[in-house]
Design a protein around this motif. Structure first.
Motif, PDB file in Angstrom:
ATOM      1  N   TRP A 174       0.827  -1.210   0.000  1.00 32.85           N
ATOM      2  CA  TRP A 174       0.000   0.000   0.000  1.00 32.85           C
ATOM      3  C   TRP A 174       0.859   1.258   0.000  1.00 32.85           C
ATOM      4  N   MET A 175       1.875   1.291   0.856  1.00 32.31           N
ATOM      5  CA  MET A 175       2.745   2.462   0.962  1.00 32.31           C
ATOM      6  C   MET A 175       3.505   2.689  -0.345  1.00 32.31           C
ATOM      7  N   THR A 176       3.925   1.603  -0.976  1.00 31.35           N
ATOM      8  CA  THR A 176       4.662   1.703  -2.238  1.00 31.35           C
ATOM      9  C   THR A 176       3.771   2.255  -3.339  1.00 31.35           C
ATOM     10  N   ARG A 177       2.583   1.698  -3.462  1.00 31.18           N
ATOM     11  CA  ARG A 177       1.656   2.159  -4.491  1.00 31.18           C
ATOM     12  C   ARG A 177       1.148   3.575  -4.211  1.00 31.18           C
ATOM     13  N   LEU A 178       1.046   3.938  -2.944  1.00 31.07           N
ATOM     14  CA  LEU A 178       0.576   5.265  -2.566  1.00 31.07           C
ATOM     15  C   LEU A 178       1.533   6.363  -3.021  1.00 31.07           C
ATOM     16  N   LEU A 179       2.836   6.098  -2.956  1.00 32.05           N
ATOM     17  CA  LEU A 179       3.826   7.155  -3.116  1.00 32.05           C
ATOM     18  C   LEU A 179       4.555   7.146  -4.459  1.00 32.05           C
ATOM     19  N   HIS A 180       4.525   6.032  -5.179  1.00 34.32           N
ATOM     20  CA  HIS A 180       5.244   5.952  -6.438  1.00 34.32           C
ATOM     21  C   HIS A 180       4.305   6.197  -7.622  1.00 34.32           C
ATOM     22  N   THR A 181       4.883   6.658  -8.704  1.00 33.08           N
ATOM     23  CA  THR A 181       4.131   6.863  -9.931  1.00 33.08           C
ATOM     24  C   THR A 181       4.403   5.703 -10.872  1.00 33.08           C
ATOM     25  N   ALA A 182       3.375   4.934 -11.183  1.00 40.65           N
ATOM     26  CA  ALA A 182       3.557   3.773 -12.048  1.00 40.65           C
ATOM     27  C   ALA A 182       3.816   4.219 -13.477  1.00 40.65           C
ATOM     28  N   PRO A 183       4.733   3.540 -14.182  1.00 38.11           N
ATOM     29  CA  PRO A 183       4.964   3.877 -15.590  1.00 38.11           C
ATOM     30  C   PRO A 183       3.665   3.785 -16.387  1.00 38.11           C
ATOM     31  N   GLY A 184       3.420   4.778 -17.209  1.00 35.81           N
ATOM     32  CA  GLY A 184       2.214   4.765 -18.024  1.00 35.81           C
ATOM     33  C   GLY A 184       0.956   5.195 -17.308  1.00 35.81           C
ATOM     34  N   ALA A 185       1.092   5.721 -16.079  1.00 33.63           N
ATOM     35  CA  ALA A 185      -0.091   6.149 -15.330  1.00 33.63           C
ATOM     36  C   ALA A 185      -0.823   7.257 -16.082  1.00 33.63           C
ATOM     37  N   SER A 186      -2.145   7.189 -16.086  1.00 37.90           N
ATOM     38  CA  SER A 186      -2.959   8.192 -16.762  1.00 37.90           C
ATOM     39  C   SER A 186      -3.157   9.402 -15.850  1.00 37.90           C
ATOM     40  N   ALA A 187      -3.723  10.474 -16.439  1.00 37.49           N
ATOM     41  CA  ALA A 187      -4.025  11.660 -15.636  1.00 37.49           C
ATOM     42  C   ALA A 187      -5.010  11.320 -14.529  1.00 37.49           C
ATOM     43  N   PHE A 188      -5.970  10.436 -14.818  1.00 38.13           N
ATOM     44  CA  PHE A 188      -6.902   9.999 -13.781  1.00 38.13           C
ATOM     45  C   PHE A 188      -6.171   9.285 -12.651  1.00 38.13           C
ATOM     46  N   ASP A 189      -5.244   8.383 -13.004  1.00 40.04           N
ATOM     47  CA  ASP A 189      -4.483   7.639 -11.991  1.00 40.04           C
ATOM     48  C   ASP A 189      -3.765   8.603 -11.045  1.00 40.04           C
ATOM     49  N   LEU A 190      -3.148   9.623 -11.604  1.00 42.54           N
ATOM     50  CA  LEU A 190      -2.379  10.568 -10.794  1.00 42.54           C
ATOM     51  C   LEU A 190      -3.283  11.394  -9.891  1.00 42.54           C
ATOM     52  N   ARG A 191      -4.415  11.850 -10.415  1.00 39.61           N
ATOM     53  CA  ARG A 191      -5.330  12.635  -9.597  1.00 39.61           C
ATOM     54  C   ARG A 191      -5.969  11.772  -8.508  1.00 39.61           C
ATOM     55  N   ARG A 192      -6.296  10.524  -8.836  1.00 39.32           N
ATOM     56  CA  ARG A 192      -6.847   9.619  -7.825  1.00 39.32           C
ATOM     57  C   ARG A 192      -5.840   9.383  -6.709  1.00 39.32           C
ATOM     58  N   GLN A 193      -4.563   9.223  -7.096  1.00 39.90           N
ATOM     59  CA  GLN A 193      -3.507   9.010  -6.116  1.00 39.90           C
ATOM     60  C   GLN A 193      -3.380  10.213  -5.182  1.00 39.90           C
ATOM     61  N   LEU A 194      -3.485  11.420  -5.715  1.00 44.60           N
ATOM     62  CA  LEU A 194      -3.450  12.613  -4.869  1.00 44.60           C
ATOM     63  C   LEU A 194      -4.641  12.645  -3.922  1.00 44.60           C
ATOM     64  N   GLY A 195      -5.793  12.168  -4.394  1.00 46.72           N
ATOM     65  CA  GLY A 195      -6.954  12.088  -3.518  1.00 46.72           C
ATOM     66  C   GLY A 195      -6.734  11.119  -2.376  1.00 46.72           C
ATOM     67  N   GLU A 196      -6.093   9.993  -2.662  1.00 44.90           N
ATOM     68  CA  GLU A 196      -5.810   9.026  -1.601  1.00 44.90           C
ATOM     69  C   GLU A 196      -4.816   9.604  -0.604  1.00 44.90           C
ATOM     70  N   LEU A 197      -3.783  10.264  -1.099  1.00 48.54           N
ATOM     71  CA  LEU A 197      -2.822  10.900  -0.201  1.00 48.54           C
ATOM     72  C   LEU A 197      -3.497  11.939   0.685  1.00 48.54           C
ATOM     73  N   ASP A 198      -4.428  12.699   0.109  1.00 45.47           N
ATOM     74  CA  ASP A 198      -5.152  13.691   0.887  1.00 45.47           C
ATOM     75  C   ASP A 198      -5.983  13.023   1.978  1.00 45.47           C
ATOM     76  N   ASN A 199      -6.581  11.866   1.665  1.00 46.69           N
ATOM     77  CA  ASN A 199      -7.330  11.120   2.682  1.00 46.69           C
ATOM     78  C   ASN A 199      -6.434  10.654   3.821  1.00 46.69           C
ATOM     79  N   VAL A 200      -5.195  10.316   3.488  1.00 48.05           N
ATOM     80  CA  VAL A 200      -4.266   9.827   4.506  1.00 48.05           C
ATOM     81  C   VAL A 200      -3.756  10.966   5.377  1.00 48.05           C
ATOM     82  N   VAL A 201      -3.180  11.984   4.760  1.00 45.49           N
ATOM     83  CA  VAL A 201      -2.539  13.046   5.548  1.00 45.49           C
ATOM     84  C   VAL A 201      -3.528  14.078   6.057  1.00 45.49           C
TER      85      VAL A 201
END
Length: 404
Positions: free
Chosen positions: A354-381
């Protein structure tokens, strides 16, 4: 070679294949209870103590090193960290371990843990052989297994034991001794790696800094007042030769930059390495008279700082069940080991993934993937529940107050 003559034969209750921190801690715990061991490793002591590895210990692990008489050096030379900083979208967020989980972690390099344990084994008269080769483990389906090896001077030796423990790391020979049709291997590979450096520079921050940015992931760690350890996400096939010092510092600075003006203190880079990682578990952790512990049975990505802590938890549980088995409880006691160990192993696997996927950017990630990841980080912090979850997971589900 199994039937070839040997130059010496010794008998002990437990033979330990692997003399890194896990194997030596097991030998130490058994030795305190009067149970003899012989620990072996293909690496020399110098090789083990000069290989840079993880540096964060759970409070429970730090306490065990002190209270079991390994060493109290961690209290003098280690650094207690009461939290970490998570940087997301250029903003710093502190995760206060003390307030959220009632515990702290300790910055204390794995090489120092190894040195303390090796010194303790020598102090206590424990038998440890480094730099051996041609290891064979025989008769595991009997109650009289044997370990054969060649010493650095070329002589051949045999250990006769009641139990053999495979604590021989992520390239374990012992794990392959479990028959292929009796074992299950779980795992996943990650499409990225860490580019790690050692730098001669003052600390840039008092605690670890985990950064997620549009430029990629970075981790700012420490080693001493004058030597720092830092990482940034890279491709698994990245070449260290392609990275000048200037390019490295430019990359790291971009990944930690934010609205608070935070900058790293730069200095000469003395080591560069690419660290590939994966998630892996082998079950069962016991086969006949063989028991697996630490990286021989499981590995985790380094993001959650669980690897060494998990290995030392394994051997704490294993020492307990071995003492019961050797003390008269017999085989039934060994049945406790795997379920007790696996409960924490799979919790740690989940957190590390979970921590790895939360903080790293996967190769080929879409704009949606990146924005969703920021939303998850916001939920955490941005929520107390999220910060508490991260604190409890990172500190290893502390069991009691840890004031030293």
């Amino acid at each position: 070679m199994a039937d070839a003559p040997v130059d010496s034969v010794v008998s002990v209750p437990v033979a330990v294949v692997g003399a890194g921190p896990a194997g030596l801690m097991l030998a130490h715990l058994l030795g305190r209870a009067g149970v003899g061991t012989v620990a072996l490793d293909t690496r020399t002591r110098h090789e083990i103590e000069t290989t840079q590895r993880a540096g964060i210990l759970e409070a429970d692990v730090a306490r065990d090193l002190v209270e079991t008489g390994v060493s109290d050096r961690i209290l003098r030379d280690g650094y207690e960290h009461e939290g970490i900083e998570v940087r997301s979208a250029g903003r710093p967020h502190r995760i206060d371990f003390k307030r959220l989980a009632g515990a702290s972690t300790w910055l204390y390099p794995q090489t120092d843990v190894f040195v303390d344990l090796a010194d303790a084994r020598e102090r206590d008269g424990g038998t440890v052989h480094f730099g051996i080769r041609d290891t064979e483990v025989l008769d595991l389906t009997t109650d009289a297994p044997r370990v054969r090896y060649t010493a650095p001077d070329g002589t051949r030796h045999e250990i006769r034991a009641r139990y053999v423990v495979g604590a021989d790391g992520s390239r374990s020979m012992c794990r392959d001794l479990v028959p292929e049709d009796r074992r299950v291997r779980y795992g996943t590979e990650y499409p990225f790696a860490w580019f790690g450096i050692l730098a001669e520079a003052p600390r840039s921050a008092p605690e670890l800094v985990y950064a997620h940015s549009a430029h990629g992931f970075a981790l700012i760690s420490q080693r001493t007042e004058a030597v720092q350890r830092m990482y940034f996400q890279c491709a698994p096939d990245e070449s260290v030769d392609a990275w000048s010092d200037d390019r490295i510092w430019e990359t790291l600075q971009a990944r930690v930059a934010g609205e608070d003006g935070f900058r790293l203190t730069e200095g000469p880079i003395t080591e560069k390495t690419v660290l590939r990682f994966r998630s892996f578990v082998q079950e069962p952790m016991r086969w006949g008279s063989l028991l697996l512990a630490g990286d021989a049975a499981h590995t985790v990505p380094p993001t959650g700082a669980r690897g060494l802590n998990l290995a030392l938890h394994d051997v704490k549980v294993l020492a307990d069940v071995l003492l019961k088995a050797l003390g008269g409880a017999g085989e039934a006691a060994l049945e406790e080991y795997e379920p007790r160990a696996l409960q924490r192993i799979w919790r740690a696997q989940n957190f590390s993934y979970w921590m790895t996927r939360l903080l790293h950017t996967a190769p080929g990630a879409s704009a949606f993937d990146l924005r969703r990841q920021l939303g998850e980080l916001d939920n955490v912090v941005g929520t107390r529940a999220g910060r508490a979850y991260l604190a409890e997971q990172y500190t290893g589900w502390p069991t009691r107050d840890h004031a030293h």
